[in-house]
Scaffold this motif. Structure first.
Motif, PDB file in Angstrom:
ATOM      1  N   ASN A 274       0.828  -1.215   0.000  1.00  0.00           N
ATOM      2  CA  ASN A 274       0.000   0.000   0.000  1.00  0.00           C
ATOM      3  C   ASN A 274       0.857   1.257   0.000  1.00  0.00           C
ATOM      4  OD1 ASN A 274      -2.856  -0.103  -0.125  1.00  0.00           O
ATOM      5  ND2 ASN A 274      -2.921  -1.208   1.821  1.00  0.00           N
ATOM      6  N   ARG A 275       1.918   1.234   0.771  1.00  0.00           N
ATOM      7  CA  ARG A 275       2.794   2.404   0.855  1.00  0.00           C
ATOM      8  C   ARG A 275       3.429   2.703  -0.504  1.00  0.00           C
ATOM      9  NH1 ARG A 275       8.168   3.284   2.260  1.00  0.00           N
ATOM     10  NH2 ARG A 275       8.502   1.046   2.526  1.00  0.00           N
ATOM     11  N   HIS A 276       3.901   1.660  -1.203  1.00  0.00           N
ATOM     12  CA  HIS A 276       4.519   1.889  -2.516  1.00  0.00           C
ATOM     13  C   HIS A 276       3.483   2.331  -3.542  1.00  0.00           C
ATOM     14  CE1 HIS A 276       8.772   0.637  -2.199  1.00  0.00           C
ATOM     15  NE2 HIS A 276       8.346  -0.070  -1.154  1.00  0.00           N
ATOM     16  N   LEU A 277       2.270   1.797  -3.463  1.00  0.00           N
ATOM     17  CA  LEU A 277       1.225   2.239  -4.384  1.00  0.00           C
ATOM     18  C   LEU A 277       0.848   3.691  -4.144  1.00  0.00           C
ATOM     19  CD1 LEU A 277      -1.129  -0.906  -4.429  1.00  0.00           C
ATOM     20  CD2 LEU A 277       0.290  -0.063  -6.302  1.00  0.00           C
ATOM     21  N   SER A 278       0.900   4.102  -2.865  1.00  0.00           N
ATOM     22  CA  SER A 278       0.555   5.503  -2.570  1.00  0.00           C
ATOM     23  C   SER A 278       1.598   6.470  -3.127  1.00  0.00           C
ATOM     24  CB  SER A 278       0.430   5.704  -1.057  1.00  0.00           C
ATOM     25  OG  SER A 278       1.697   5.561  -0.415  1.00  0.00           O
TER      26      SER A 278
ATOM     27  N   GLN B 140       5.411  -3.455 -10.231  1.00  0.00           N
ATOM     28  CA  GLN B 140       6.676  -3.057  -9.647  1.00  0.00           C
ATOM     29  C   GLN B 140       6.522  -2.767  -8.157  1.00  0.00           C
ATOM     30  OE1 GLN B 140       9.582  -3.201 -11.200  1.00  0.00           O
ATOM     31  NE2 GLN B 140      10.569  -2.664  -9.247  1.00  0.00           N
ATOM     32  N   ALA B 141       5.375  -2.154  -7.782  1.00  0.00           N
ATOM     33  CA  ALA B 141       5.127  -1.834  -6.372  1.00  0.00           C
ATOM     34  C   ALA B 141       5.041  -3.112  -5.534  1.00  0.00           C
ATOM     35  CB  ALA B 141       3.847  -1.018  -6.233  1.00  0.00           C
ATOM     36  N   VAL B 142       4.344  -4.129  -6.065  1.00  0.00           N
ATOM     37  CA  VAL B 142       4.199  -5.395  -5.320  1.00  0.00           C
ATOM     38  C   VAL B 142       5.549  -6.068  -5.148  1.00  0.00           C
ATOM     39  CG1 VAL B 142       3.213  -7.726  -5.410  1.00  0.00           C
ATOM     40  CG2 VAL B 142       1.795  -5.746  -5.989  1.00  0.00           C
ATOM     41  N   LEU B 143       6.306  -6.173  -6.253  1.00  0.00           N
ATOM     42  CA  LEU B 143       7.592  -6.869  -6.187  1.00  0.00           C
ATOM     43  C   LEU B 143       8.583  -6.142  -5.283  1.00  0.00           C
ATOM     44  CD1 LEU B 143       8.031  -7.970  -9.919  1.00  0.00           C
ATOM     45  CD2 LEU B 143       7.396  -9.393  -7.952  1.00  0.00           C
TER      46      LEU B 143
ATOM     47  N   MET C 236      -6.356  -6.731  -6.607  1.00  0.00           N
ATOM     48  CA  MET C 236      -7.383  -5.924  -5.952  1.00  0.00           C
ATOM     49  C   MET C 236      -6.943  -4.502  -5.644  1.00  0.00           C
ATOM     50  SD  MET C 236      -8.827  -8.831  -3.307  1.00  0.00           S
ATOM     51  CE  MET C 236     -10.132  -7.774  -2.727  1.00  0.00           C
ATOM     52  N   LEU C 237      -5.641  -4.268  -5.493  1.00  0.00           N
ATOM     53  CA  LEU C 237      -5.200  -2.930  -5.110  1.00  0.00           C
ATOM     54  C   LEU C 237      -4.727  -2.148  -6.336  1.00  0.00           C
ATOM     55  CD1 LEU C 237      -3.165  -3.639  -1.834  1.00  0.00           C
ATOM     56  CD2 LEU C 237      -5.578  -3.032  -2.081  1.00  0.00           C
ATOM     57  N   HIS C 238      -4.995  -0.872  -6.303  1.00  0.00           N
ATOM     58  CA  HIS C 238      -4.551   0.039  -7.373  1.00  0.00           C
ATOM     59  C   HIS C 238      -3.857   1.221  -6.716  1.00  0.00           C
ATOM     60  CE1 HIS C 238      -6.960  -2.296 -10.195  1.00  0.00           C
ATOM     61  NE2 HIS C 238      -7.936  -2.260  -9.278  1.00  0.00           N
ATOM     62  N   ARG C 239      -3.434   2.136  -7.541  1.00  0.00           N
ATOM     63  CA  ARG C 239      -2.802   3.321  -6.989  1.00  0.00           C
ATOM     64  C   ARG C 239      -3.821   4.038  -6.110  1.00  0.00           C
ATOM     65  NH1 ARG C 239       0.572   5.783 -12.168  1.00  0.00           N
ATOM     66  NH2 ARG C 239       1.817   3.880 -12.567  1.00  0.00           N
ATOM     67  N   GLY C 240      -3.570   3.969  -4.826  1.00  0.00           N
ATOM     68  CA  GLY C 240      -4.551   4.508  -3.876  1.00  0.00           C
ATOM     69  C   GLY C 240      -4.340   5.982  -3.606  1.00  0.00           C
ATOM     70  N   VAL C 241      -5.037   6.442  -2.565  1.00  0.00           N
ATOM     71  CA  VAL C 241      -4.938   7.836  -2.151  1.00  0.00           C
ATOM     72  C   VAL C 241      -3.531   8.091  -1.633  1.00  0.00           C
ATOM     73  CG1 VAL C 241      -5.819   9.595  -0.578  1.00  0.00           C
ATOM     74  CG2 VAL C 241      -7.371   7.883  -1.562  1.00  0.00           C
ATOM     75  N   SER C 242      -2.926   9.176  -2.056  1.00  0.00           N
ATOM     76  CA  SER C 242      -1.557   9.478  -1.643  1.00  0.00           C
ATOM     77  C   SER C 242      -1.604  10.255  -0.337  1.00  0.00           C
ATOM     78  CB  SER C 242      -0.855  10.301  -2.729  1.00  0.00           C
ATOM     79  OG  SER C 242       0.456  10.596  -2.320  1.00  0.00           O
TER      80      SER C 242
ATOM     81  N   GLY D 243       3.181   9.242   2.977  1.00  0.00           N
ATOM     82  CA  GLY D 243       2.982   7.881   2.513  1.00  0.00           C
ATOM     83  C   GLY D 243       2.241   6.978   3.467  1.00  0.00           C
ATOM     84  N   ASP D 244       1.686   7.494   4.573  1.00  0.00           N
ATOM     85  CA  ASP D 244       1.021   6.675   5.573  1.00  0.00           C
ATOM     86  C   ASP D 244      -0.396   7.165   5.814  1.00  0.00           C
ATOM     87  OD1 ASP D 244       3.236   5.025   6.151  1.00  0.00           O
ATOM     88  OD2 ASP D 244       4.122   6.635   7.351  1.00  0.00           O
TER      89      ASP D 244
END
Length: 593
Positions: free
Chosen positions: A415-419, A426-429, A493-499, A503-504
């Motif tokens: 989640n942090r990398h997606l934000s 790339q964020a997952v890996l 299920m996860l996408h680029r979420g709210v920034s 980052g938290d």
């Protein structure tokens, strides 16, 4: 370890299929697991009890105990032997290494006895007595006749109960006790015995030599075949009285044959009553049912309860059947309580995740990851042939709090990398690569704490091995799920979420800020912190002697046993009267069932 995550992302369909298969087999395993109070434990010990009537302790020791002990000493897996010789009795206690089943121990001892049986005195009769926790009855029924005729009821139950309840899978033994027994009494006329030149041994020889019915062949003709038997059963008092006695000294010519009736008075009557059982004030007969080591306590109990109406019908008389002891309700209640506590813990964990991450999708991923780890554990329990009991369920309850850690760490970092706006793959890996080593080390370290318990020998090891195995499998399963299933679910299920700022999520950022302030406040106060820590450790160590030491904690099942000892010289009728009064007093207490 991040390589596993790359493979799971590249084969998401396979991961989804394996997760589905694990779910199906996990639920099937839950239904197939045995339900017990505690793990089935076989204590590898037995006793060889040898009766040698009339022999002194010295003779018993030389001619019985020493011979049997020498025959047993060379057995495989033997740990210790203890022989006790008393007048007319030898008891040899034998202990084997843990892991030896009661059946194997009994077979080895019987084989050792057979090898020296010819060297034992003729009157010595050894037998092996062994047992385990499974020897405790699963259920005990009290049956009483409404018309008070328990003598006929006892005879009927001894014939009917074993054949009826043996239909239930997992039953080892069915014992009927409390029924009035008949016995043959011989009152010897010592004068007549002496005049005939006979002894008690001659009467015993006559009784053992007669009454045998042996098959000797068959006759076949055009109408069919019939079996031929030789001998007559000794089943009446008249036949016993007519048995001839042969003296060890030759009889004078013309001397008439002496029978048992000439030297003894034979009667067939009720055996003396040594115990009386009453249930709710009525004299009753007990049916005690024990299970096999592989039997399911709850299933056996339910099977017996289902057959009670059939038992009443088959007895062909009005009877009252009361369950005076049953392990199943307590086992079910204990398992239910632990299951509820575990589910509450699971629900609380998911709720806290939702509060901290502020993401329904992240919470849903966690809600899938935790049960998947537990279902893998259930499959492991079934493969290891363990049961659902207080220890394994307690281990699962403890593991729930730890199982969630690995998945939360992975999800939060993704989640942090997606934000930050990174591309999903790339964020997952990247996120998994950053934390894979940490969660692997943390999980393996925790497993290293619990797993050695499974290697402990003796009774403690037998008791806690399922606990250690359950916790270890649950933790390793959570690590596997966190590195395979969780990344795949996050990718789907996860996408680029709210920034969020920094980052938290807001709550996480607030906690970090407060924690940083706490660390700065104690940065220059290392000595007080170390002193406080040492004092806490010393106080904890000083409190250890205050704890009670028990093998297992006291179990409150709502059953109480009252022991009463009458004064010396109290008659049987007076003892029964006092006992009946005690029962009436107990029954007058409220809430007694």
């Amino acid at each position: 370890m991040s390589l596993i995550s790359k493979l799971s992302l590249a084969n998401r369909a396979v991961v989804a299929l394996i997760t589905l298969i694990v779910g199906v087999f996990g639920f099937l395993s839950v239904g197939a697991l045995k339900q017990e109070l505690i793990p089935s434990i076989e204590i590898p010990s037995a006793a060889i009890v040898t009766s040698y009537p009339g022999a002194s302790p010295e003779v018993v020791d030389q001619q019985v105990s020493t011979l049997i002990e020498n025959a047993v000493i060379g057995l495989e897996g033997l740990e210790s032997t203890t022989a006790t010789s008393s007048t007319g009795l030898s008891v040899l206690r034998v202990s084997f290494q843990f892991g030896t089943s009661t059946t194997d121990a009994t077979d080895r001892l019987n084989a050792a006895i057979s090898s020296i049986e010819s060297a034992l005195p003729q009157d010595a009769s050894p037998r092996v007595i062994s047992g385990s926790f499974d020897s405790v009855p699963i259920i005990v029924l009290a049956v009483s006749a409404d018309n008070g005729d328990n003598e006929a009821l006892g005879a009927a139950l001894e014939k009917l109960a074993p054949s009826l309840f043996q239909q239930v899978d997992g039953i080892r033994d069915i014992a009927v006790s409390g029924a009035k027994q008949k016995r043959l009494n011989l009152e010897l006329n010592q004068v007549a015995l002496a005049q005939a030149g006979l002894t008690q041994r001659d009467i015993a020889t006559a009784l053992s030599a007669n009454g045998l019915v042996l098959p000797v062949g068959s006759l076949t003709d055009t109408n069919g075949s019939i079996s031929i038997q030789m001998g007559t059963a000794v089943d009446t008092v008249a036949i016993v009285e007519s048995l001839p006695l042969i003296s060890s000294t030759p009889a004078a010519p013309g001397q008439p044959v002496v029978t048992i009736a000439d030297v003894a008075s034979v009667t067939y009557e009720d055996a003396p009553v040594t115990s009386i059982a009453r249930t709710n004030g009525n004299e009753s007969i007990a049916i005690s049912i024990t299970k096999t080591p592989d039997g399911n306590s709850v299933a056996v109990s339910q099977g017996v309860q289902d057959l009670i109406p059939e038992l009443k019908t088959a007895l062909a008389q009005d009877v009252t059947v009361v369950t005076i002891f049953d392990q199943a309700p307590f086992i079910q209640e204990s398992i239910k309580d632990l299951t509820v506590e575990g589910l509450l813990g699971l629900g609380a964990a998911i709720l806290i995740i939702l509060i901290f991450l502020l993401s329904v999708k992240s919470t849903l991923i966690t809600a899938i990851s935790i049960p998947t780890s537990l279902l893998i554990t259930f499959i492991g329990l079934q493969l290891a042939d363990y049961s659902l009991n207080l220890l394994t369920l307690g281990a699962l309850t403890i593991a729930i709090g730890r199982v969630v850690d690995d998945s939360i760490v992975v999800i939060e970092n993704i989640n942090r990398h997606l934000s930050y706006g990174e591309e999903r793959r790339q964020a997952v890996l990247t996120a998994v690569k950053e934390v894979a080593g940490a969660i692997t080390a943390s999980t393996i370290t925790t497993v290293a704490v619990f797993l050695p318990i499974a290697l402990v020998s003796g009774l403690v090891g037998e008791l806690f091995r399922p606990f250690a195995f359950t916790v270890s499998i649950a933790l390793l399963a959570s690590l596997l799920v966190a590195l395979t299933v969780t990344p795949a679910l996050c990718y789907l299920m996860l996408h680029r979420g709210v920034s969020f700022r920094n980052g938290d999520p807001p709550l996480v950022h607030w906690l970090k800020h407060r924690y940083e302030k706490l660390l700065r406040s104690i940065e220059g106060s290392a000595k007080p912190v170390i002193f406080t820590t040492l004092m806490a450790v010393l106080i904890g160590m000083a409190a250890l002697p205050l704890f009670r030491i028990e093998f297992v904690p006291e179990l409150r099942e709502g059953h109480y046993i009252v022991h009463m000892t009458a004064l010396p010289g109290t008659s049987e009728s007076e003892s029964l009267r006092i006992g009946a009064k005690v029962i009436q007093t107990i029954q007058s207490v409220d809430r007694v069932k």
